[in-house]
Design a protein around this motif. Structure first.
Motif, PDB file in Angstrom:
ATOM      1  N   GLU A 160      -0.475   4.842  -1.858  1.00 17.59           N
ATOM      2  CA  GLU A 160      -0.435   3.447  -1.429  1.00 17.59           C
ATOM      3  C   GLU A 160      -0.068   2.508  -2.576  1.00 17.59           C
ATOM      4  O   GLU A 160       0.627   1.511  -2.378  1.00 17.59           O
ATOM      5  CB  GLU A 160      -1.796   3.049  -0.846  1.00 17.59           C
ATOM      6  CG  GLU A 160      -2.131   3.782   0.453  1.00 17.59           C
ATOM      7  CD  GLU A 160      -3.551   3.497   0.930  1.00 17.59           C
ATOM      8  OE1 GLU A 160      -4.438   3.328   0.064  1.00 17.59           O
ATOM      9  OE2 GLU A 160      -3.749   3.424   2.153  1.00 17.59           O
ATOM     10  N   PRO A 217       3.634  11.716   9.365  1.00 17.97           N
ATOM     11  CA  PRO A 217       2.316  11.269   8.913  1.00 17.97           C
ATOM     12  C   PRO A 217       1.276  12.360   8.678  1.00 17.97           C
ATOM     13  O   PRO A 217       0.240  12.103   8.068  1.00 17.97           O
ATOM     14  CB  PRO A 217       1.871  10.353  10.059  1.00 17.97           C
ATOM     15  CG  PRO A 217       2.520  10.955  11.282  1.00 17.97           C
ATOM     16  CD  PRO A 217       3.844  11.492  10.809  1.00 17.97           C
ATOM     17  N   SER A 227       4.734   7.825   5.316  1.00 16.77           N
ATOM     18  CA  SER A 227       4.064   8.319   6.524  1.00 16.77           C
ATOM     19  C   SER A 227       4.920   8.117   7.769  1.00 16.77           C
ATOM     20  O   SER A 227       4.814   8.877   8.736  1.00 16.77           O
ATOM     21  CB  SER A 227       2.719   7.617   6.712  1.00 16.77           C
ATOM     22  OG  SER A 227       1.750   8.137   5.836  1.00 16.77           O
ATOM     23  N   GLU A 228       5.770   7.100   7.766  1.00 12.91           N
ATOM     24  CA  GLU A 228       6.635   6.861   8.921  1.00 12.91           C
ATOM     25  C   GLU A 228       7.584   8.023   9.164  1.00 12.91           C
ATOM     26  O   GLU A 228       7.993   8.289  10.283  1.00 12.91           O
ATOM     27  CB  GLU A 228       7.441   5.573   8.725  1.00 12.91           C
ATOM     28  CG  GLU A 228       6.649   4.314   9.066  1.00 12.91           C
ATOM     29  CD  GLU A 228       7.535   3.079   9.098  1.00 12.91           C
ATOM     30  OE1 GLU A 228       8.760   3.231   9.296  1.00 12.91           O
ATOM     31  OE2 GLU A 228       6.997   1.977   8.941  1.00 12.91           O
ATOM     32  N   LYS A 267      -3.859   9.337  -0.042  1.00 12.12           N
ATOM     33  CA  LYS A 267      -3.514   8.368   1.004  1.00 12.12           C
ATOM     34  C   LYS A 267      -2.109   7.863   0.696  1.00 12.12           C
ATOM     35  O   LYS A 267      -1.907   7.020  -0.159  1.00 12.12           O
ATOM     36  CB  LYS A 267      -4.522   7.221   1.004  1.00 12.12           C
ATOM     37  CG  LYS A 267      -5.942   7.674   1.328  1.00 12.12           C
ATOM     38  CD  LYS A 267      -6.946   6.545   1.176  1.00 12.12           C
ATOM     39  CE  LYS A 267      -8.365   7.043   1.453  1.00 12.12           C
ATOM     40  NZ  LYS A 267      -9.391   5.989   1.240  1.00 12.12           N
ATOM     41  N   GLN A 268      -1.132   8.441   1.417  1.00 13.30           N
ATOM     42  CA  GLN A 268       0.244   8.174   1.050  1.00 13.30           C
ATOM     43  C   GLN A 268       0.736   6.834   1.581  1.00 13.30           C
ATOM     44  O   GLN A 268       0.192   6.255   2.513  1.00 13.30           O
ATOM     45  CB  GLN A 268       1.159   9.303   1.501  1.00 13.30           C
ATOM     46  CG  GLN A 268       1.434   9.402   2.975  1.00 13.30           C
ATOM     47  CD  GLN A 268       2.355  10.579   3.302  1.00 13.30           C
ATOM     48  OE1 GLN A 268       2.980  11.198   2.453  1.00 13.30           O
ATOM     49  NE2 GLN A 268       2.430  10.910   4.575  1.00 13.30           N
ATOM     50  N   HIS A 269       1.800   6.354   0.967  1.00 11.95           N
ATOM     51  CA  HIS A 269       2.405   5.074   1.307  1.00 11.95           C
ATOM     52  C   HIS A 269       2.843   5.065   2.774  1.00 11.95           C
ATOM     53  O   HIS A 269       3.353   6.062   3.285  1.00 11.95           O
ATOM     54  CB  HIS A 269       3.609   4.838   0.380  1.00 11.95           C
ATOM     55  CG  HIS A 269       4.127   3.449   0.382  1.00 11.95           C
ATOM     56  ND1 HIS A 269       4.905   2.936   1.392  1.00 11.95           N
ATOM     57  CD2 HIS A 269       3.981   2.441  -0.521  1.00 11.95           C
ATOM     58  CE1 HIS A 269       5.232   1.694   1.125  1.00 11.95           C
ATOM     59  NE2 HIS A 269       4.678   1.358  -0.044  1.00 11.95           N
ATOM     60  N   LYS A 270       2.684   3.931   3.418  1.00 10.54           N
ATOM     61  CA  LYS A 270       2.986   3.841   4.858  1.00 10.54           C
ATOM     62  C   LYS A 270       4.451   4.153   5.167  1.00 10.54           C
ATOM     63  O   LYS A 270       4.763   4.719   6.235  1.00 10.54           O
ATOM     64  CB  LYS A 270       2.626   2.452   5.394  1.00 10.54           C
ATOM     65  CG  LYS A 270       3.378   1.295   4.775  1.00 10.54           C
ATOM     66  CD  LYS A 270       2.927  -0.032   5.355  1.00 10.54           C
ATOM     67  CE  LYS A 270       3.684  -1.208   4.721  1.00 10.54           C
ATOM     68  NZ  LYS A 270       5.133  -1.149   4.967  1.00 10.54           N
ATOM     69  N   ASP A 271       5.361   3.803   4.252  1.00  9.05           N
ATOM     70  CA  ASP A 271       6.776   4.082   4.499  1.00  9.05           C
ATOM     71  C   ASP A 271       7.067   5.578   4.466  1.00  9.05           C
ATOM     72  O   ASP A 271       7.972   6.055   5.158  1.00  9.05           O
ATOM     73  CB  ASP A 271       7.643   3.376   3.453  1.00  9.05           C
ATOM     74  CG  ASP A 271       7.631   1.861   3.617  1.00  9.05           C
ATOM     75  OD1 ASP A 271       7.093   1.380   4.640  1.00  9.05           O
ATOM     76  OD2 ASP A 271       8.131   1.155   2.725  1.00  9.05           O
TER      77      ASP A 271
END
Length: 364
Positions: free
Chosen positions: A312, A199, A195-196, A189-193
């Motif tokens: 994450e 994704p 994924s931006e 589950k990769q970091h949201k930044d």
């Protein structure tokens, strides 16, 4: 001999065909002349001329000599840096995970390995049954070869909620595990930044380390690789179509421009529109500290290209590559202009008998 034909086939399929069909190329007679001149002067295979765009209109072929010849470095690394007796510690993902975990480093979350018809758990290396394994899995996971999964080959992504019969899926791998052992890993589950940027795939950092004889660890370069076109892998190749962007080693931010395998430029990701310029990579200082510590775990394999994911809660090492390609230079810049690389090589060559013959390739 097999390796030569494999490399030539890959070069032909991924680069020569593209070069010939490129509307922005020079005329073929000029390409052949420049290519032969490069091979004679540099005493190298034609790959660098093609890989670094020497065939494109307006390309200055004198710049090509600043790129380290991949084939030459491969031979040097194999002979002087990486002891083949210990390569399994890096290339075998199970062995790599065990060694890094024992050193307190975060790695992929392995569920089990399937090898020679047996299912083995990582915690105590005890065998378990397929029924017990099925009852343990409650999340999406990935099945990958223990070794030889370059460019995403052999990966299978399993969505737990849509898998109607895990027993059947796993039985197939158990049956084939005598020739192709595999690992099961929970999906990162990769970091949201991260994924931006893109994704659909786990976008990974490639960062190469060199363990010097005095124990210091140098980092020569780093890129962030992203998937594209709906693909679930981020590999930077002609087949996968990913994009690689240089990471500034000091700031931890992305460069202005990303490149695909054929050196086409992108100021933003074509799928998401996210701009690359100065985009910060989370936890990058931790990434550098992590790979330096990891490099010291393998004193007999001193040149390693690491693949690191940003989850994450921080970075984790996915795998190490003892034979990674120096085509990373296309993004980071020529390594002959990299003072860290040339300084490390100059010192290394002093300790090698007949090391002077490599100076023209690795030292300004």
């Amino acid at each position: 001999m097999y390796s030569f034909f494999f490399r030539f086939k890959k070069l032909y399929n991924e680069q020569i065909v593209y070069m010939v069909n490129d509307k922005n190329r020079k005329k073929l007679p000029l390409i052949l002349f420049e290519l032969l001149r490069y091979m004679i002067l540099k005493k190298d295979t034609p790959q660098n001329y093609i890989k670094y765009g020497g065939y494109k209109k307006g390309a200055d072929t004198t710049e090509l000599i600043k790129y380290i010849p991949g084939a030459t470095f491969d031979k040097f690394r194999s002979k002087h840096l990486n002891d083949k007796r210990y390569l399994f510690q890096v290339e075998n993902k199970w062995e790599l995970n065990r060694k890094l975990f024992a050193s307190g480093l975060k790695t992929s979350d392995i569920i089990c390995k399937i090898e020679k018809g047996k299912i083995v758990l990582p915690s105590d290396e005890k065998e378990t049954t397929i029924s017990a394994l099925v009852s343990r899995i409650k999340e999406d996971f990935v099945i990958k070869p223990i070794a030889d999964s370059a460019q995403g080959n052999g990966l299978e992504f399993v969505c737990y909620s849509q898998a109607t019969n895990l027993y059947t899926i796993l039985s197939k791998y158990i049956e084939n595990s005598y020739t192709t052992p595999v690992l099961l890993e929970y999906k990162i589950k990769q970091h949201k930044d991260i994924s931006e940027l893109y994704p659909i795939a786990v976008n990974t950092i490639r960062i190469d380390t060199f363990l010097r004889l005095d124990g210091r660890v140098n980092i020569f370069g780093s890129t962030l690789r992203t998937g594209r076109n709906g693909r679930k892998v981020d590999n930077w190749s002609g087949r996968s179509g990913g994009i690689a962007v240089k990471i500034d080693l000091e700031t931890g931010c992305l460069d202005k421009v990303g490149l695909d395998y054929y050196l086409n430029n992108y100021k933003s990701h074509p799928d998401t529109g996210t701009t690359f310029n100065s985009y910060p990579v989370p936890y990058f200082n931790e990434v550098k500290a992590m790979v330096k510590k990891a490099a010291r775990c393998f004193p007999k394999v001193r040149s390693i290209g690491w693949d690191v994911a940003i989850a994450e809660n921080g970075p984790l090492i996915i795998e190490g590559n003892s034979d990674y390609s120096l085509q990373i230079q296309a993004c980071t810049g020529p390594y002959l202009l990299n003072k860290v690389f040339t300084g490390a090589m100059k010192q290394e060559l002093l300790s090698i008998k007949k090391g002077k013959k490599y100076e023209k390739h690795f030292v300004c």
